[in-house]
Scaffold this motif. Structure first.
Motif, short mmCIF file in Angstrom:
data_model
loop_
_atom_site.label_atom_id
_atom_site.label_comp_id
_atom_site.label_asym_id
_atom_site.label_seq_id
_atom_site.Cartn_x
_atom_site.Cartn_y
_atom_site.Cartn_z
N MET A 118 15.11 -14.52 -13.47
CA MET A 118 14.19 -14.44 -12.35
C MET A 118 13.57 -13.05 -12.27
SD MET A 118 13.86 -17.26 -11.01
CE MET A 118 14.14 -18.03 -12.56
N LEU A 119 14.42 -12.04 -12.40
CA LEU A 119 13.97 -10.65 -12.31
C LEU A 119 12.92 -10.36 -13.38
CD1 LEU A 119 14.98 -8.03 -10.73
CD2 LEU A 119 16.05 -7.44 -12.91
N ALA A 120 13.24 -10.71 -14.63
CA ALA A 120 12.34 -10.39 -15.74
C ALA A 120 11.01 -11.12 -15.57
CB ALA A 120 13.01 -10.78 -17.05
N GLY A 121 11.09 -12.40 -15.20
CA GLY A 121 9.86 -13.17 -15.04
C GLY A 121 8.95 -12.58 -14.00
N HIS A 122 9.53 -12.20 -12.86
CA HIS A 122 8.70 -11.68 -11.78
C HIS A 122 8.15 -10.30 -12.11
CE1 HIS A 122 10.39 -15.04 -9.56
NE2 HIS A 122 9.38 -14.88 -8.74
N ILE A 123 8.96 -9.50 -12.79
CA ILE A 123 8.45 -8.18 -13.17
C ILE A 123 7.29 -8.34 -14.15
CG2 ILE A 123 9.01 -6.08 -14.48
CD1 ILE A 123 11.77 -6.14 -13.23
N THR A 124 7.44 -9.25 -15.13
CA THR A 124 6.38 -9.46 -16.11
C THR A 124 5.09 -9.88 -15.41
OG1 THR A 124 8.15 -10.30 -17.49
CG2 THR A 124 5.91 -10.56 -18.32
N LEU A 125 5.20 -10.82 -14.49
CA LEU A 125 4.01 -11.29 -13.78
C LEU A 125 3.35 -10.13 -13.04
CD1 LEU A 125 5.08 -14.75 -12.31
CD2 LEU A 125 3.35 -14.31 -14.05
N LYS A 126 4.19 -9.34 -12.39
CA LYS A 126 3.66 -8.23 -11.60
C LYS A 126 2.98 -7.21 -12.49
CE LYS A 126 4.01 -6.92 -7.17
NZ LYS A 126 4.00 -7.87 -6.07
N VAL A 127 3.57 -6.91 -13.66
CA VAL A 127 3.02 -5.92 -14.58
C VAL A 127 1.65 -6.39 -15.08
CG1 VAL A 127 3.30 -4.95 -16.89
CG2 VAL A 127 5.19 -4.88 -15.27
N PHE A 128 1.58 -7.69 -15.45
CA PHE A 128 0.29 -8.20 -15.91
C PHE A 128 -0.75 -8.17 -14.78
CE2 PHE A 128 2.52 -9.57 -19.63
CZ PHE A 128 1.55 -9.59 -20.61
N LYS A 159 0.84 -1.19 0.00
CA LYS A 159 0.00 0.00 0.00
C LYS A 159 0.88 1.26 0.00
CE LYS A 159 -3.76 -0.62 2.42
NZ LYS A 159 -4.42 -0.74 3.73
N ALA A 160 1.93 1.18 0.79
CA ALA A 160 2.85 2.32 0.85
C ALA A 160 3.44 2.59 -0.52
CB ALA A 160 3.95 2.04 1.86
N ALA A 161 3.78 1.50 -1.22
CA ALA A 161 4.36 1.66 -2.55
C ALA A 161 3.36 2.29 -3.49
CB ALA A 161 4.81 0.30 -3.07
N LYS A 211 2.06 3.65 -12.81
CA LYS A 211 3.12 3.58 -11.82
C LYS A 211 2.59 3.32 -10.41
CE LYS A 211 6.40 6.39 -14.40
NZ LYS A 211 6.97 7.74 -14.55
N ALA A 212 1.27 3.21 -10.31
CA ALA A 212 0.66 3.04 -8.99
C ALA A 212 1.10 1.74 -8.35
CB ALA A 212 -0.85 3.10 -9.09
N ILE A 213 1.25 0.69 -9.17
CA ILE A 213 1.67 -0.59 -8.60
C ILE A 213 3.12 -0.82 -9.04
CG2 ILE A 213 1.28 -3.06 -8.58
CD1 ILE A 213 -1.70 -2.33 -9.10
N ASP A 214 3.98 -0.82 -8.08
CA ASP A 214 5.40 -0.83 -8.37
C ASP A 214 5.89 -2.26 -8.56
OD1 ASP A 214 8.06 -0.47 -8.54
OD2 ASP A 214 8.35 0.26 -6.48
N PRO A 215 6.26 -2.68 -9.79
CA PRO A 215 6.68 -4.07 -10.00
C PRO A 215 8.05 -4.38 -9.42
CG PRO A 215 6.92 -2.81 -12.02
CD PRO A 215 6.30 -1.89 -11.02
N ILE A 216 8.75 -3.34 -8.96
CA ILE A 216 10.10 -3.55 -8.43
C ILE A 216 10.06 -3.81 -6.94
CG2 ILE A 216 12.39 -2.44 -8.23
CD1 ILE A 216 11.53 -3.08 -11.09
N HIS A 217 8.95 -3.42 -6.32
CA HIS A 217 8.87 -3.48 -4.86
C HIS A 217 9.16 -4.88 -4.31
CE1 HIS A 217 6.62 -3.84 -1.01
NE2 HIS A 217 7.36 -2.78 -0.77
N GLN A 218 8.79 -5.90 -5.10
CA GLN A 218 8.97 -7.28 -4.63
C GLN A 218 10.44 -7.67 -4.43
OE1 GLN A 218 7.94 -10.16 -7.72
NE2 GLN A 218 8.04 -8.51 -9.23
N PHE A 219 11.35 -6.85 -4.98
CA PHE A 219 12.77 -7.22 -4.86
C PHE A 219 13.47 -6.50 -3.71
CE2 PHE A 219 11.69 -7.51 -9.43
CZ PHE A 219 11.70 -8.88 -9.51
N ILE A 220 12.72 -5.67 -2.99
CA ILE A 220 13.35 -4.90 -1.91
C ILE A 220 13.69 -5.81 -0.74
CG2 ILE A 220 12.93 -3.12 -0.15
CD1 ILE A 220 11.35 -1.61 -2.30
N VAL A 221 14.91 -5.68 -0.29
CA VAL A 221 15.37 -6.46 0.87
C VAL A 221 15.13 -5.62 2.12
CG1 VAL A 221 17.33 -7.58 1.96
CG2 VAL A 221 17.11 -7.60 -0.53
N GLU A 222 14.31 -6.15 3.03
CA GLU A 222 13.98 -5.38 4.24
C GLU A 222 14.47 -6.14 5.46
OE1 GLU A 222 9.72 -3.45 3.57
OE2 GLU A 222 9.91 -5.51 2.88
N PRO A 223 15.10 -5.47 6.37
CA PRO A 223 15.55 -6.16 7.59
C PRO A 223 14.35 -6.52 8.45
CG PRO A 223 16.60 -4.01 7.33
CD PRO A 223 15.50 -4.07 6.35
#
Lengths: 185, 254
Positions: B185-195, A6-8, B6-18
């Motif tokens: 891996m990156l391309a596949g996941h981005i494509t899925l997210k975009v669709f 949601k934040a994103a 741009k509302a749904i960020d397909p890159i967000h899934q790759f962010i590493v969070e502690p």
């Protein structure tokens, strides 16, 4: 995860987490490299140890046991088959022997019976021959005997005929002469 | 900025969070979502290969059968590529294959993190392979290992040129090995997210557009099937290239 999503959405393109460098493509964010490498080293090391020390030798043993078991079973099966074949051969041999024995026995019996009947037939033939000979002998004897009486009967008949015609006893010597003459003719 | 694209960020899934911040002598060793999924991958492989084979039955159950198939699959790959001698590296190749395969597969589950979508992870795995090749090659063959870069029967005039090409091709191996897996891996996941974002946008859009929303959804279904293939194929490619490079360490000199 849902809250950060949601934040994103609300934040648009901006990276939502303040701890990360702004605008850096996440996989290329070098601040995450150190923790990822450390944890990868720990976890991949653990995985390697577990696989090489525990899992792989165990699977290898399982596969080896199965191979040995299958090979053993196959050997046993082929041994059984050999035994069955040997038994079948022995059976065939016994059967052939019995058949042969039966045949020789039958042949012997046949031969014996043939010999017996032959002997009986021969004895019978000999007996019949002997009787035939005896009968022939008796016939010829009777015939000869009968033939010796023929002269007598003829002479008697002749004297009877003469006496009947002439009315006086016939001359015996004349008759004998006449008979001798006819005999010689 | 607030445009729907741009509302749904397909890159967000790759962010590493502690998830838990840990400092080791000034070095950040935080337990992150990436670490969490590495642990999950480790547990999944351990479950399959150790719990699954615990009964050691002659007639295997499903799990043991899967473990045996994995074993034989990787073992056949190693034998056919690096020969019987290559089997000394079998645990390494097996660990790499299983780690990559499970990371790829688990990463396809929605809301998960794909460990192999991080270049640093794939590069570290490639570095393990290349370092093994170099260290084993030098230890086993000494300077003869360097014949890897000097093909026999090359005219002396061409030799420097050839050696340079061989060195470049050797150095590019860990890069191509890691980038191939990472990029897939990156391309596949981005494509899925975009669709996926298309579906959400079409439904959220006005009337007529919503009717079209099943189309990208169908595309996601097809793409997910394709990504399953890619997940396996990339793990296999990584493993088989590992075997090919290890084969060089076993038999240097062409």
């Amino acid at each position: 995860m849902a809250t950060t999503d949601k934040a994103a959405v609300t934040a648009g393109t901006a990276a939502p987490d303040g701890a990360h460098a702004q605008g850096v493509f996440p996989p290329f964010d070098s601040t995450t490299f150190a923790p990822q490498l450390i944890w990868l080293a720990l976890i991949f090391g653990a995985l390697y140890l577990l696989m090489s020390r525990v899992a792989l030798p165990r699977v290898e043993r399982i596969l080896e046991n199965r191979r040995a078991r299958i090979a053993g079973d196959l050997d046993e099966a082929s041994a059984m088959q050999h035994r069955a074949q040997a038994a079948s051969l022995a059976y065939d041999k016994t059967l052939a022997d019995a058949k042969g024995k039966a045949q020789t026995l039958a042949q012997q019996m046949r031969d014996q019976l043939a010999a017996d009947s032959d002997a009986k037939r021969k004895a019978l033939e000999a007996d019949l021959n002997a009787r035939l000979v005896a009968a022939e002998a008796s016939i010829s004897q009777t015939k000869a005997q009968a033939m010796t009486h023929v002269g007598e009967i003829a002479a008697q008949a002749a004297s009877d005929i003469v006496r009947h015609i002439t009315g006086k006893p016939a001359d015996e010597q004349a008759i004998a002469r006449a008979m001798a003459a006819t005999k010689t003719v | 900025m607030a445009t729907p694209g741009k509302a749904i960020d397909p890159i967000h899934q790759f962010i590493v969070e502690p998830l838990a911040r840990i400092q080791l002598g000034g070095v950040d060793a935080s337990f992150t979502n990436a670490s969490l999924f590495m642990v999950i991958v480790l547990l999944a492989i351990t479950f399959l290969m150790i719990i699954g084979t615990a009964q050691k039955s002659v007639v295997p159950g499903r799990l043991q059968s899967a473990a045996e198939i994995s074993y034989e699959f990787v073992a056949n790959t190693v034998r056919s590529t690096a020969g019987q001698e290559g089997m000394k590296f079998f645990p390494l190749v097996f660990s790499i294959f299983m780690f990559v395969f499970f990371s790829n597969m688990i990463g396809l589950v929605p809301y998960t993190f794909t460990v192999t979508s991080q270049i640093i992870v794939t590069f570290a795995l490639a570095a393990i392979v290349i370092l093994t090749v170099i260290i084993y090659g030098l230890a086993r063959h000494g300077t003869h290992f360097l014949h890897l870069f000097v093909p026999s029967g090359v005219p002396a005039v061409l030799l420097p040129f050839i050696v340079m090409i061989e060195v470049i091709s050797f150095v590019s191996r860990p890069i191509s090995l890691s980038v191939r897996l990472f990029a897939n891996m990156l391309a596949g996941h981005i494509t899925l997210k975009v669709f996926g974002a298309f579906v959400a946008m079409l439904i959220g859009g006005s009337g007529a557009a919503a009717i079209l929303s099943p189309l990208p959804l169908l595309a996601i279904v097809a793409l997910t099937g394709f990504e399953l293939l890619v997940a396996f194929l990339q793990a296999y490619v990584f493993a088989i290239l590992t075997c090919v490079y290890l084969n060089d360490a076993l038999h240097p000199g062409h």
